[in-house]
Design an enzyme around this catalytic site. Structure first.
Site, PDB file in Angstrom:
ATOM      1  N   ILE A  71       0.605  -1.380   0.249  1.00  0.00           N
ATOM      2  CA  ILE A  71       0.102  -0.334  -0.136  1.00  0.00           C
ATOM      3  C   ILE A  71       1.324   0.672  -0.151  1.00  0.00           C
ATOM      4  CG2 ILE A  71      -0.054   0.366   2.378  1.00  0.00           C
ATOM      5  CD1 ILE A  71      -3.577   1.096   2.241  1.00  0.00           C
ATOM      6  N   CYS A  72       0.273   2.426  -0.888  1.00  0.00           N
ATOM      7  CA  CYS A  72       0.883   3.707  -0.905  1.00  0.00           C
ATOM      8  C   CYS A  72       0.120   4.540  -0.426  1.00  0.00           C
ATOM      9  CB  CYS A  72       2.303   3.654  -1.666  1.00  0.00           C
ATOM     10  SG  CYS A  72       0.763   4.223  -3.626  1.00  0.00           S
ATOM     11  N   ARG A  73       0.212   5.637  -1.477  1.00  0.00           N
ATOM     12  CA  ARG A  73      -0.814   6.883  -0.992  1.00  0.00           C
ATOM     13  C   ARG A  73      -1.810   6.875  -2.161  1.00  0.00           C
ATOM     14  NH1 ARG A  73      -1.631  11.890  -3.375  1.00  0.00           N
ATOM     15  NH2 ARG A  73       0.145  11.722  -4.809  1.00  0.00           N
TER      16      ARG A  73
END
Length: 120
Positions: A71-73
């Site tokens: 997951i990232c932004r």
């Protein structure tokens, strides 16, 4: 038809990712940089920035040998991370929409100091 032939890691909704981590069937790996992580991340997520992963860093011990959900932004870096990990033989998927979608879905976000976090 092309999508059926496409190879590579799968994508999950934030809700699917949360369910898998709660069940213990996958580890959530946040691949954002430290300031983003410190501002707010999913509880129980592990942290390894994409920059370090791309430079050859190993997965955190708690993620080794387990399915990983990155997951990232917004979902772009996490998709890259999932592809990189899949290339290393890791069962990897990523979260569509990243932490932005996670927070929009009403899922928990915590800051490094344990307070309510924000998505940076």
């Amino acid at each position: 038809m092309f999508s059926l032939l496409r190879r590579g890691p799968g994508r999950l909704t934030p809700q699917q990712a949360r369910q898998r981590t709660l069940e213990g069937t996958a580890v959530l790996l946040d691949v954002r940089e430290a300031p983003e992580w410190n501002a707010g991340h999913a509880p129980d997520a592990l942290h390894l920035p994409l920059s370090r992963l791309a430079a050859g860093a190993s997965l955190p011990a708690a993620a080794q040998g387990r399915p990983v959900v990155t997951i990232c932004r917004s979902g772009h870096r996490s998709q890259q991370a999932a592809k990189l990990l899949a290339g290393r033989g890791v069962q990897a998927s990523d979260v569509t929409g990243g932490m932005t979608a996670w927070a929009r879905a009403g899922l928990p976000v915590t800051a490094q100091d344990g307070s309510g976090g924000v998505i940076a």
